[in-house]
Design a protein around this motif. Structure first.
Motif, PDB file in Angstrom:
ATOM      1  N   ASP A  96       3.492  69.973   7.684  1.00 41.24           N
ATOM      2  CA  ASP A  96       2.185  70.568   7.433  1.00 41.24           C
ATOM      3  C   ASP A  96       2.209  72.085   7.530  1.00 41.24           C
ATOM      4  N   ASP A 119      -3.649  69.484   4.366  1.00 40.97           N
ATOM      5  CA  ASP A 119      -4.554  68.503   3.773  1.00 40.97           C
ATOM      6  C   ASP A 119      -4.068  67.987   2.411  1.00 40.97           C
ATOM      7  N   ARG A 120      -2.818  68.283   2.044  1.00 42.54           N
ATOM      8  CA  ARG A 120      -2.245  67.782   0.783  1.00 42.54           C
ATOM      9  C   ARG A 120      -1.332  66.595   1.129  1.00 42.54           C
ATOM     10  N   PRO A 121      -1.667  65.396   0.656  1.00 42.44           N
ATOM     11  CA  PRO A 121      -0.905  64.214   1.083  1.00 42.44           C
ATOM     12  C   PRO A 121       0.494  64.108   0.494  1.00 42.44           C
ATOM     13  N   ASN A 122       0.678  64.565  -0.729  1.00 44.59           N
ATOM     14  CA  ASN A 122       1.963  64.369  -1.397  1.00 44.59           C
ATOM     15  C   ASN A 122       2.654  65.684  -1.712  1.00 44.59           C
ATOM     16  N   SER A 171       7.644  66.116  12.348  1.00 45.62           N
ATOM     17  CA  SER A 171       6.231  66.485  12.324  1.00 45.62           C
ATOM     18  C   SER A 171       5.506  65.943  13.546  1.00 45.62           C
ATOM     19  N   ASN A 183       2.481  65.163  13.262  1.00 48.26           N
ATOM     20  CA  ASN A 183       1.430  64.343  12.682  1.00 48.26           C
ATOM     21  C   ASN A 183       1.777  62.850  12.805  1.00 48.26           C
ATOM     22  N   THR A 195       1.368  57.581   9.207  1.00 53.44           N
ATOM     23  CA  THR A 195       0.786  57.442   7.874  1.00 53.44           C
ATOM     24  C   THR A 195       0.899  58.739   7.091  1.00 53.44           C
ATOM     25  N   ARG A 196       0.536  59.835   7.726  1.00 52.78           N
ATOM     26  CA  ARG A 196       0.592  61.145   7.063  1.00 52.78           C
ATOM     27  C   ARG A 196       2.011  61.486   6.639  1.00 52.78           C
ATOM     28  N   THR A 222       3.587  58.954   3.986  1.00 55.43           N
ATOM     29  CA  THR A 222       2.996  59.140   2.653  1.00 55.43           C
ATOM     30  C   THR A 222       3.708  60.262   1.906  1.00 55.43           C
ATOM     31  N   PHE A 223       4.078  61.302   2.631  1.00 54.58           N
ATOM     32  CA  PHE A 223       4.778  62.431   2.022  1.00 54.58           C
ATOM     33  C   PHE A 223       6.268  62.120   1.826  1.00 54.58           C
ATOM     34  N   HIS A 264       7.870  61.174  13.098  1.00 57.35           N
ATOM     35  CA  HIS A 264       6.447  61.463  13.227  1.00 57.35           C
ATOM     36  C   HIS A 264       6.089  61.538  14.717  1.00 57.35           C
TER      37      HIS A 264
END
Length: 174
Positions: free
Chosen positions: A36, A43-46, A69, A71, A74-75, A78-79, A89
């Motif tokens: 991030d 706030d950009r998922p991909n 990360s 985060n 899921t976050r 997804t990336f 994560h």
């Protein structure tokens, strides 16, 4: 001294300004990167096409890459999953455990690894605690969480102190 551990080895505007050839020539073979506001906005998922191309270029040069990360799964999944990039994560940076895990994933010694991120108190401090080289990038524009906003205020104080001590090797900062 703690403040010395906050001084990154290199400071660039974005990951795209990292001289990969210079890293390779310096013996770096692994990159631990934040997600991030380092690779994409929080706030950009991909991944953007530019990030996809950059990561491919990094891997094509022979670097091993792990995303670390703070985060949630899921976050980060997804990336990272569509790109096939391994990740950690809820890393709790600057705690050492996630960096040790990333080192095991990379299968490299610490002197061959660089940490790339946008925060002094998570990415740079965490990397320095294990003896990694560190690269600080300007945070990408975007929404930031409460704790990140607090960290940014503390970073400004740290930058002023480092500038006063003559520890910064680059020009103006944030």
């Amino acid at each position: 001294m703690l403040l010395r551990r906050l001084v990154p080895d290199l400071y660039v505007d974005s990951v795209y300004q990292i001289d990969l050839e210079a890293l390779w020539n310096a013996g770096i073979r692994g990159i631990i990167t934040d997600l991030d506001n380092t690779l994409v906005e929080a706030d950009r998922p991909n991944a953007t096409p530019r990030v996809v191309a950059w990561l491919k270029g990094v891997q094509d040069r022979g670097f091993r890459v792990v995303i670390v990360s703070n985060n949630n799964r899921t976050r980060v999944a997804t990336f990272a999953d569509p790109l096939g990039v391994p990740y950690i994560h809820r890393a709790r940076k600057p705690m050492r455990s996630a960096f040790f895990k990333a080192l095991r994933m990379l299968q490299l010694p610490p002197h061959q690894v660089v940490v790339v991120g946008d925060q002094l108190f998570t990415d740079v401090l965490g990397g320095k605690r294990l003896g990694f080289a560190t690269i600080l990038v300007l945070p990408l524009a975007g929404k930031e969480g409460f704790w990140t906003r607090i960290n940014r205020r503390l970073e400004r104080l740290a930058f002023r102190w480092m500038r006063h001590k003559g520890w910064l090797k680059w020009g103006e900062t944030r």
